[in-house]
Design a protein around this motif. Structure first.
Motif, short mmCIF file in Angstrom:
data_model
loop_
_atom_site.label_atom_id
_atom_site.label_comp_id
_atom_site.label_asym_id
_atom_site.label_seq_id
_atom_site.Cartn_x
_atom_site.Cartn_y
_atom_site.Cartn_z
N ALA A 154 75.92 35.06 59.58
CA ALA A 154 74.66 34.80 58.87
C ALA A 154 74.07 36.10 58.32
CB ALA A 154 73.67 34.11 59.79
N ASP A 155 74.11 37.17 59.11
CA ASP A 155 73.61 38.47 58.65
C ASP A 155 74.36 38.92 57.40
OD1 ASP A 155 71.80 38.63 60.73
OD2 ASP A 155 73.03 39.98 61.95
N MET A 156 75.69 38.80 57.43
CA MET A 156 76.51 39.25 56.32
C MET A 156 76.18 38.48 55.05
SD MET A 156 80.66 39.13 55.97
CE MET A 156 80.63 37.35 56.13
N LEU A 157 76.00 37.17 55.17
CA LEU A 157 75.71 36.35 53.99
C LEU A 157 74.30 36.58 53.48
CD1 LEU A 157 77.51 33.09 55.10
CD2 LEU A 157 78.33 34.82 53.50
N SER A 158 73.34 36.69 54.39
CA SER A 158 71.96 36.95 53.97
C SER A 158 71.84 38.27 53.22
CB SER A 158 71.02 36.96 55.18
OG SER A 158 70.93 35.67 55.75
N ALA A 159 72.68 39.23 53.56
CA ALA A 159 72.63 40.54 52.92
C ALA A 159 72.93 40.47 51.42
CB ALA A 159 73.59 41.50 53.61
N GLU B 162 66.92 30.10 55.57
CA GLU B 162 67.69 28.98 55.03
C GLU B 162 69.17 29.09 55.42
OE1 GLU B 162 68.12 25.37 53.11
OE2 GLU B 162 66.29 26.48 53.66
N VAL B 163 69.69 30.29 55.41
CA VAL B 163 71.08 30.50 55.83
C VAL B 163 71.27 30.03 57.27
CG1 VAL B 163 72.85 32.24 56.31
CG2 VAL B 163 71.48 32.40 54.21
N ARG B 164 70.33 30.36 58.13
CA ARG B 164 70.46 30.07 59.56
C ARG B 164 70.19 28.60 59.90
NH1 ARG B 164 71.11 35.03 62.03
NH2 ARG B 164 70.63 36.73 60.57
N ARG B 165 69.80 27.82 58.92
CA ARG B 165 69.66 26.39 59.15
C ARG B 165 71.01 25.66 59.15
NH1 ARG B 165 65.04 26.97 55.60
NH2 ARG B 165 63.11 26.75 56.81
N GLN B 166 72.03 26.35 58.69
CA GLN B 166 73.33 25.70 58.56
C GLN B 166 74.03 25.60 59.92
OE1 GLN B 166 73.56 24.57 55.47
NE2 GLN B 166 71.71 25.79 55.09
N THR B 167 74.85 24.59 60.06
CA THR B 167 75.72 24.49 61.24
C THR B 167 76.91 25.43 61.07
OG1 THR B 167 77.17 22.79 60.32
CG2 THR B 167 75.10 22.04 61.37
N HIS C 17 80.12 30.59 53.52
CA HIS C 17 80.71 31.93 53.43
C HIS C 17 81.53 32.07 52.15
CE1 HIS C 17 84.07 34.76 53.96
NE2 HIS C 17 83.19 35.51 54.61
N ASP C 18 82.38 31.10 51.87
CA ASP C 18 83.21 31.19 50.68
C ASP C 18 82.40 31.01 49.41
OD1 ASP C 18 85.33 31.57 52.34
OD2 ASP C 18 86.30 29.66 51.94
N ILE D 4 73.47 31.40 44.23
CA ILE D 4 74.47 30.42 43.77
C ILE D 4 74.99 29.62 44.96
CG2 ILE D 4 76.85 30.21 42.92
CD1 ILE D 4 76.18 32.23 40.78
N GLY D 5 75.26 30.28 46.08
CA GLY D 5 75.70 29.56 47.26
C GLY D 5 74.70 28.51 47.70
N LEU D 6 73.42 28.88 47.74
CA LEU D 6 72.39 27.92 48.14
C LEU D 6 72.25 26.79 47.11
CD1 LEU D 6 69.70 30.43 49.46
CD2 LEU D 6 70.98 28.77 50.83
#
Length: 235
Positions: free
Chosen positions: A87-92, A154-159, A167-168, A178-180
């Motif tokens: 989650a940290d990596m993606l939020s960055a 919002e990222v951390r709401r995901q399972t 991630h992809d 774009i991911g969101l």
């Protein structure tokens, strides 16, 4: 000497309930992950997709032909055990989001980026209260900590299964927004992928297509679309 490959040993593939989810059986043997964890899947639709991949294997098992299985394995063996790190990596990505770094010239490219990317930044501001600001050039300029914190939530709401797909979607596009947008069905995945490629498509128009680069981009496009399909299977 040729590399050893696992052979098909089963005749029948089936889906069965397992705990709060579903499992895939090869004859009577439940599929496990590479780390030997039970491959318990959150929805029947996902289990059926994984089962179809196993059933499609013929004499030898080809993991590259099994994207749903590989994503489920990653969710269990990797994402679930290091959720915060992923989650940290993606939020960055939010602090250096592709959509925020704009060309200074030529005017046609500047306009094309604005037309494609501004509506997504506006959507993120409306949907999450997170306004990311565009800037010209490639030098990094930090975004609002408050906006980044809202996107991180919002990222951390995901399972873990959703985060594996996310991630992809983020890493392939280079954009947290774009991911969101893909997760929330803001527009078709094909259109979102095209928006992530505005700069590259512009270069192709000016200088012609590099076939090697185009082939690599097609592999990434397919992976992006498969990630969206996997995310949809979690719902």
């Amino acid at each position: 000497m040729s590399e050893w490959k696992a052979k098909r040993f089963w005749k029948v593939v089936a889906v069965t309930e397992a705990g709060a989810g579903y499992a895939v059986l090869l004859d009577t043997r439940p599929v496990r992950t590479p780390a030997k964890a039970p491959l318990h899947l959150p929805t029947r639709a996902m289990a059926e997709a994984v089962a179809a991949e196993w059933d499609a294997q013929e004499k030898e098992i080809d993991p590259l032909s099994m994207p749903a299985t590989r994503a489920a394995n990653a969710a269990i063996d990797k994402v679930a055990v290091q959720f915060d790190e992923v989650a940290d990596m993606l939020s960055a990505y939010g602090d250096s989001d592709l959509l925020c770094y704009r060309a200074e010239a030529p005017e046609e490219l500047v306009d094309r980026q604005a037309a494609g990317w501004d509506p997504l930044l506006d959507w993120a501001a409306d949907a999450f209260g997170a306004r990311l600001e565009p800037r010209s050039g490639i030098m990094h300029a930090p975004q609002s900590p408050q906006a980044l914190a809202r996107l991180d939530a919002e990222v951390r709401r995901q399972t873990p299964f959703q985060l594996a797909a996310f991630h992809d979607l983020v890493s392939l596009s280079g954009s947290l927004v774009i991911g969101l947008a893909a997760l929330h069905d803001r527009m078709p995945a094909e259109d979102l992928w095209a928006l992530s490629r505005i700069d590259e498509l512009w270069q192709e128009e000016q200088w012609g297509r590099d076939e090697e680069a185009h082939a690599a981009a097609e592999i990434k496009r397919e992976a992006f679309l498969k990630a969206k399909q996997f995310f949809d299977l979690t719902r």
